[in-house]
Design an enzyme around this catalytic site. Structure first.
Site, mmCIF file in Angstrom:
data_model
loop_
_atom_site.group_PDB
_atom_site.id
_atom_site.type_symbol
_atom_site.label_atom_id
_atom_site.label_comp_id
_atom_site.label_asym_id
_atom_site.label_seq_id
_atom_site.Cartn_x
_atom_site.Cartn_y
_atom_site.Cartn_z
ATOM 1 N N SER A 12 36.124 49.474 43.890
ATOM 2 C CA SER A 12 34.855 49.113 44.435
ATOM 3 C C SER A 12 34.211 47.845 45.223
ATOM 4 O O SER A 12 33.425 47.816 44.868
ATOM 5 C CB SER A 12 34.078 49.063 43.035
ATOM 6 O OG SER A 12 34.671 48.106 42.438
ATOM 7 N N HIS A 13 35.572 47.380 45.176
ATOM 8 C CA HIS A 13 35.598 46.215 46.039
ATOM 9 C C HIS A 13 36.363 45.818 47.273
ATOM 10 O O HIS A 13 36.642 44.414 48.009
ATOM 11 C CB HIS A 13 35.585 44.835 45.796
ATOM 12 C CG HIS A 13 34.537 44.264 44.487
ATOM 13 N ND1 HIS A 13 34.058 45.078 42.957
ATOM 14 C CD2 HIS A 13 33.143 43.508 44.185
ATOM 15 C CE1 HIS A 13 33.474 45.165 42.637
ATOM 16 N NE2 HIS A 13 32.529 44.465 43.647
ATOM 17 N N ALA A 15 32.067 40.620 47.691
ATOM 18 C CA ALA A 15 33.585 40.886 46.865
ATOM 19 C C ALA A 15 33.673 40.747 45.725
ATOM 20 O O ALA A 15 32.490 40.002 44.972
ATOM 21 C CB ALA A 15 34.063 40.082 47.941
ATOM 22 N N ASP A 69 37.493 39.003 35.406
ATOM 23 C CA ASP A 69 36.241 39.035 36.522
ATOM 24 C C ASP A 69 35.476 40.058 35.319
ATOM 25 O O ASP A 69 35.749 41.467 35.576
ATOM 26 C CB ASP A 69 36.757 39.231 37.362
ATOM 27 C CG ASP A 69 35.555 39.673 39.339
ATOM 28 O OD1 ASP A 69 34.452 39.772 38.482
ATOM 29 O OD2 ASP A 69 35.881 40.022 40.139
ATOM 30 N N ASP A 113 30.856 49.858 40.732
ATOM 31 C CA ASP A 113 31.103 51.125 40.123
ATOM 32 C C ASP A 113 29.676 52.536 39.670
ATOM 33 O O ASP A 113 30.396 53.425 39.999
ATOM 34 C CB ASP A 113 31.454 51.062 39.021
ATOM 35 C CG ASP A 113 33.044 50.550 38.670
ATOM 36 O OD1 ASP A 113 33.961 50.652 39.824
ATOM 37 O OD2 ASP A 113 33.217 49.203 38.645
ATOM 38 N N ARG A 151 48.282 45.397 27.439
ATOM 39 C CA ARG A 151 47.664 45.717 28.318
ATOM 40 C C ARG A 151 46.650 44.274 28.393
ATOM 41 O O ARG A 151 45.429 44.031 28.530
ATOM 42 C CB ARG A 151 46.227 46.460 29.410
ATOM 43 C CG ARG A 151 46.638 47.158 30.548
ATOM 44 C CD ARG A 151 46.373 47.676 31.124
ATOM 45 N NE ARG A 151 44.940 47.949 31.247
ATOM 46 C CZ ARG A 151 44.076 48.201 31.501
ATOM 47 N NH1 ARG A 151 43.707 46.862 32.030
ATOM 48 N NH2 ARG A 151 43.371 48.514 30.744
ATOM 49 N N GLY A 180 43.628 42.306 33.781
ATOM 50 C CA GLY A 180 44.665 41.171 35.354
ATOM 51 C C GLY A 180 46.017 41.717 35.746
ATOM 52 O O GLY A 180 46.780 42.598 36.049
ATOM 53 N N ARG A 196 46.999 45.604 35.087
ATOM 54 C CA ARG A 196 47.056 46.597 36.121
ATOM 55 C C ARG A 196 46.608 46.551 37.542
ATOM 56 O O ARG A 196 47.483 46.656 39.152
ATOM 57 C CB ARG A 196 45.705 47.525 35.529
ATOM 58 C CG ARG A 196 45.714 49.148 35.997
ATOM 59 C CD ARG A 196 45.194 50.286 35.393
ATOM 60 N NE ARG A 196 43.846 49.224 35.288
ATOM 61 C CZ ARG A 196 43.116 50.841 34.772
ATOM 62 N NH1 ARG A 196 43.471 51.767 34.015
ATOM 63 N NH2 ARG A 196 41.443 50.327 34.473
#
Lengths: 343, 343
Positions: B53-54, B128, B184, B194, B309, B312, B314
């Site tokens: 998406s960015h 961004a 983020d 998204d 997880r 960050g 992934r």
């Protein structure tokens, strides 16, 4: 969070009288006069603002903790001037509020000179609301942010077992035409004090706030308190913020993580032995229009968008009422407090 | 956020080649070589990390914005050294990333000397992801926090109409045995990008993320984008954090609030004209054990609590794969990018 109505069973007490009573309780249970003054003022302010879960409701916990020897009520905080924007305090196994009070003049001076300053408190116990720590900075024109970690009772999003504390974030900013903009939010779905109050009242908590000892969702506050745990607010986002609070309040201060202390040898101990971080910014260093005018403009636009109540509004209204009418306490509760001050 | 599989319709491109291609697009549409370099690197990094998406998804928006004359692609940021912990940048109606790049050496020097420093960017456009702004600080041992406000599309909790932007918060901290801990998060229930991707794919968004033009809850991304609005994540708590982002990123920088700019005379403009705040802390000033060892301990305990997880993780795995196999792009998309670089 609202003013208790005056009924036959209730009684009203003036703020300064409540402070005097609470101070006597703290001293009676081993706190030094300096520590007792800071904690009594802090606790009375929460009660005055209608923040009952952090008002006199906390006194039995303070007392049992002091009686257990878990915390040093006589601790003298050691302030360290580390750099032009960095102050450290070793709270010496005492409470966080006297540590903040001891470091506050240096922190404010650094923030005004450097534009921003950080206070890292370690080896400290925080058992109170967080907004009383930040609001006074905004009252003198500064922007303040604080985080404190607490004790393992929140399951990280995606994990099986509790690890984080309720880990609140508090923020305060000045505005031109009214009291500061202030919020104080637990990164758990509900504050621990509110679960305790629900359990005491026999009420259920909202769905999505906690799990029982088997990790199953529950709305029974007792099941959460007895072997269960809380969930973060807002899913993975609240969980990430709670993780950030552990890093800032513990790793960055030299304090304990929420899972690192062991109070099993101190029955009655209730106060998490961790750390606290404060960041204070001087908005007069910013470009453009005066900050307080700008924050006032944001408030104006929030009202225009249909928002009736700002964070902190209810507290400030309750406080104004208490300043005129006194703080209303349950008569039995007041009698118990008076007994704690003497017995 | 994941790696795109290689199929007949897909193609792989090396990171540096993608940067070169994107840089050519930015220059072709009016950016200076310096600005183009910074934006191309930023956008390619997002694509490389699987943050679609960015990534290159944003290029048409950058191009239409530059073509509209809304942003100055040639802007030279003006860095102001205000105090020992305070740096200001006037981005001169340019992008925020070149402003950060220009101020970065001074910001890092101040953080290392003062222990903490703040960077207030104003008059800037941020289109961004926010994690590329904070992650590099953690890679050199610093703790970084950043907030940026955007454009009115989020209804404050308890209000009737949208006012706030998606207002993300990003945080990065070093750790001993792995890449930095980074998150983020949009303070809206879903990121605006998204919603756009869901609309393009014809998918529905989760319940509780948005309202239509009449203020009614909807899961139709088009209804949200066409006159509707997003909701904050986590109810009143996410809303309070979004308000904090407006105060820090706009009021404290001299930038616009998310509701203050008017791009109606610039059809094609997509970039919010606001401000950004970064706070950088040097953890070597903290007491106790090395910060990176402490954050590693937190990670260890999070894994022990069953967390598979980390924030960050992934991205970092996708990046490692892309470094070996290249970045996989849709063939048509790559063709469109090549055309934008020439046509």
């Amino acid at each position: 969070m609202s003013a208790t109505p005056i009924t036959a069973a209730n009684t009203s007490i003036v703020f300064t009288q409540l402070v005097t009573l609470l101070k006597a309780i703290f001293i009676r249970h081993g706190a030094s006069p300096d520590v007792a003054s800071v904690l009594a003022d802090n606790c009375a302010r929460a009660e005055q603002d209608g923040a009952h879960s952090h008002g006199v409701f906390r006194i039995p916990g303070y007392v049992s903790t002091l009686d257990s020897g878990w915390v040093n009520g006589q601790a003298v905080p050691v302030v360290e001037d580390v750099a032009s924007g960095f102050v450290r305090v070793d709270a010496a196994n005492g409470f966080a509020q006297p540590a903040l009070a001891a470091a506050r003049p240096l922190l404010v001076a650094k923030a005004r000179s450097a534009g921003i300053a950080v206070l890292a408190i370690r080896n400290s116990h925080h058992f109170a609301a967080l907004w009383p720590d930040v609001e006074p900075f905004a009252e003198e024109g500064l922007v303040a942010l604080s985080v404190v970690n607490s004790m393992t009772c929140v399951v990280p999003h995606g994990a099986d077992r509790p690890l984080f504390g309720t880990n609140p974030i508090a923020f305060a900013a000045p505005r031109a035409d009214g009291p500061p903009i202030v919020f104080d939010l637990a990164t758990s779905a509900i504050a621990h004090g509110d679960v305790q109050i629900a359990a005491r009242k026999g009420e259920r908590v909202p769905p999505g706030t906690g799990v029982d000892s088997l990790g199953q969702p529950t709305q029974d506050p007792k099941a959460i308190l007895e072997g269960g745990a809380l969930l973060p607010f807002g899913g993975h986002k609240g969980s990430a913020l709670s993780m950030m609070v552990e890093l800032l309040a513990a790793a960055l201060t030299g304090g304990n993580f929420s899972f690192e202390f062991d109070w099993s040898n101190h029955p009655g101990a209730k106060t998490p032995w961790t750390g606290q971080l404060l960041i204070v910014i001087d908005p007069s260093k910013a470009a453009g229009q005066d900050f307080a005018e700008r924050s006032q403009e944001l408030v104006r636009q929030m009202h225009a968008a249909g928002l009736r109540r700002l964070p902190g509004d209810r507290r400030h209204r309750t406080r104004a009422k208490a300043e005129v009418e006194g703080i209303v306490l349950d008569g039995d509760e007041l009698a118990r407090l008076r007994k704690l001050a003497q017995g």
